[in-house]
Enzyme design. Structure first.
Site, mmCIF file in Angstrom:
data_model
loop_
_atom_site.group_PDB
_atom_site.id
_atom_site.type_symbol
_atom_site.label_atom_id
_atom_site.label_comp_id
_atom_site.label_asym_id
_atom_site.label_seq_id
_atom_site.Cartn_x
_atom_site.Cartn_y
_atom_site.Cartn_z
ATOM 1 N N THR A 17 -22.150 -34.898 -6.283
ATOM 2 C CA THR A 17 -21.915 -34.983 -4.841
ATOM 3 C C THR A 17 -23.223 -35.001 -4.081
ATOM 4 O OG1 THR A 17 -19.802 -33.844 -5.090
ATOM 5 C CG2 THR A 17 -20.737 -33.910 -2.883
ATOM 6 N N LYS A 38 -13.967 -39.417 -3.036
ATOM 7 C CA LYS A 38 -13.786 -38.413 -4.093
ATOM 8 C C LYS A 38 -12.280 -38.333 -4.309
ATOM 9 C CE LYS A 38 -14.812 -34.653 -6.675
ATOM 10 N NZ LYS A 38 -15.812 -34.494 -7.739
ATOM 11 N N SER A 42 -10.921 -30.864 -7.660
ATOM 12 C CA SER A 42 -10.346 -29.541 -7.915
ATOM 13 C C SER A 42 -11.311 -28.499 -7.365
ATOM 14 C CB SER A 42 -10.129 -29.332 -9.422
ATOM 15 O OG SER A 42 -11.358 -29.396 -10.108
ATOM 16 N N GLU A 123 -16.853 -41.008 -6.555
ATOM 17 C CA GLU A 123 -17.331 -39.864 -7.352
ATOM 18 C C GLU A 123 -16.228 -39.417 -8.313
ATOM 19 O OE1 GLU A 123 -18.718 -36.303 -5.329
ATOM 20 O OE2 GLU A 123 -18.616 -35.185 -7.231
ATOM 21 N N VAL A 125 -14.933 -36.634 -11.428
ATOM 22 C CA VAL A 125 -14.694 -35.194 -11.350
ATOM 23 C C VAL A 125 -15.225 -34.541 -12.615
ATOM 24 C CG1 VAL A 125 -12.367 -35.478 -12.282
ATOM 25 C CG2 VAL A 125 -12.915 -33.433 -10.961
ATOM 26 N N GLY A 126 -15.949 -33.434 -12.445
ATOM 27 C CA GLY A 126 -16.491 -32.733 -13.611
ATOM 28 C C GLY A 126 -17.517 -33.581 -14.352
ATOM 29 N N GLU A 184 -32.640 -32.270 -9.587
ATOM 30 C CA GLU A 184 -33.322 -31.061 -10.056
ATOM 31 C C GLU A 184 -32.402 -29.848 -10.072
ATOM 32 O OE1 GLU A 184 -36.813 -29.976 -7.814
ATOM 33 O OE2 GLU A 184 -37.430 -28.489 -9.327
#
Ligand SMILES: Nc1ncnc2c1ncn2[C@@H]1O[C@H](COP(=O)(O)OP(=O)(O)OP(=O)(O)O)[C@@H](O)[C@H]1O
Ligand SMILES: C[C@H](N)[C@H](N)CCCCCC(=O)O
Ligand SMILES: [Mg+2]
Length: 236
Positions: A17, A38, A42, A123, A125-126, A184
């Site tokens: 994200t 997105k 969750s 995007e 997920v996970g 980073e």
């Protein structure tokens, strides 16, 4: 022509994200039309909750300059679950389930409905192979969509292997990889540039770096824009 790109992670909470929002801001600042989505999320608080702005959906809408209205939330993230778990488990906690076919149809419709020349960023997920339904993983979703991937890695100790494993997985499944973004990680033992160089020597894809708090580098914005326009050859 509408162009789309899927943001996949070498793991969860790794910077997808963050990178998507930074990329959205950079492209919009250059006058490019961007729609960040997105679709499946969750660990999401209720829309009216004060913490909603910090959710993935909240951050992506803010990056697009969009208010957190129920309509904007629904248009960005139609499948939202409260439990901070893999979506299949989070959905089951609510007595709900989702089908990969519905998710794919929604994504395809969103890309088709976007204004011409809009870059649609989706995007995931996970991590790349996090479960999304009882049967499917995020990789199934990405591979079926048929769009290039931007892979987000961290810079923590172990991030190089996680990133290269994801690269190999994408390659094995014929998913074009536009670029890798190393975001980073806190308290990492080496600078993100060191991690990025180690990945770049082995990944066969360009690698960009985002320091803590940094904006999206112009190199990454150009790579993404070109890839979404079809400049990424499908992996052999
Ligand atoms: N380069 C960075 N600079 C500052 N903060 C960052 C950076 N990369 C990630 N973060 C922070 O680390 C946390 C996790 O990042 P983020 O939410 O982008 O991960 P994610 O991969 O999208 O997670 P999820 O799998 O839940 O979607 C967030 O608080 C985010 O703001
Ligand atoms: C809660 C978290 N931030 C994500 N939304 C969901 C991550 C699911 C990870 C499942 C797994 O791969 O073990
Ligand atoms: Mg996220």
């Amino acid at each position: 022509m509408t162009r789309a790109l899927f943001i996949a992670g070498a793991g969860t909470e790794i910077g997808k994200t963050y990178v998507t929002a930074a990329l959205t801001r950079r492209l919009r600042a250059r006058g490019e039309a961007v729609r960040a989505l997105k679709p499946l999320a969750s660990g999401v608080p209720p829309v009216g909750d004060p913490t909603f702005a910090a959710s993935d959906t909240g951050r992506l809408l803010a990056a697009q300059g969009l208010a957190l209205t129920p309509e904007a939330v629904e248009a960005c993230s139609p499948w939202r679950f409260a439990a901070p778990l893999a979506p299949d488990l989070a959905a089951a906690r609510e007595g709900r389930s989702l089908d990969l076919a519905d998710l794919l149809a929604w994504c395809r419709a969103a890309v088709a409905a976007a204004e011409p020349e809009t870059l649609v960023l989706i995007e995931g997920v996970g991590g790349l192979m996090s479960p999304i339904t009882r049967e499917a993983t995020g990789l199934d979703w990405l591979a079926a969509l048929g769009v290039p991937a931007l892979l987000v890695s961290g810079s923590y100790l172990g991030a190089i292997s996680h990133a290269l494993t994801a690269v190999e997985t994408l390659r094995a499944h014929g998913v074009p990889l536009a670029a890798i973004a190393v975001s980073e990680s806190p308290d990492a033992p080496t600078p993100p540039e060191t991690v990025a160089a180690a990945i770049a020597r082995r990944a066969g894809a360009p690698v960009a770096c985002l320091r803590r708090g940094a904006d999206c580098p112009g190199t990454l914005a150009r790579l993404v824009r070109d890839a979404a326009a079809g400049a990424v050859p499908r992996a052999p």
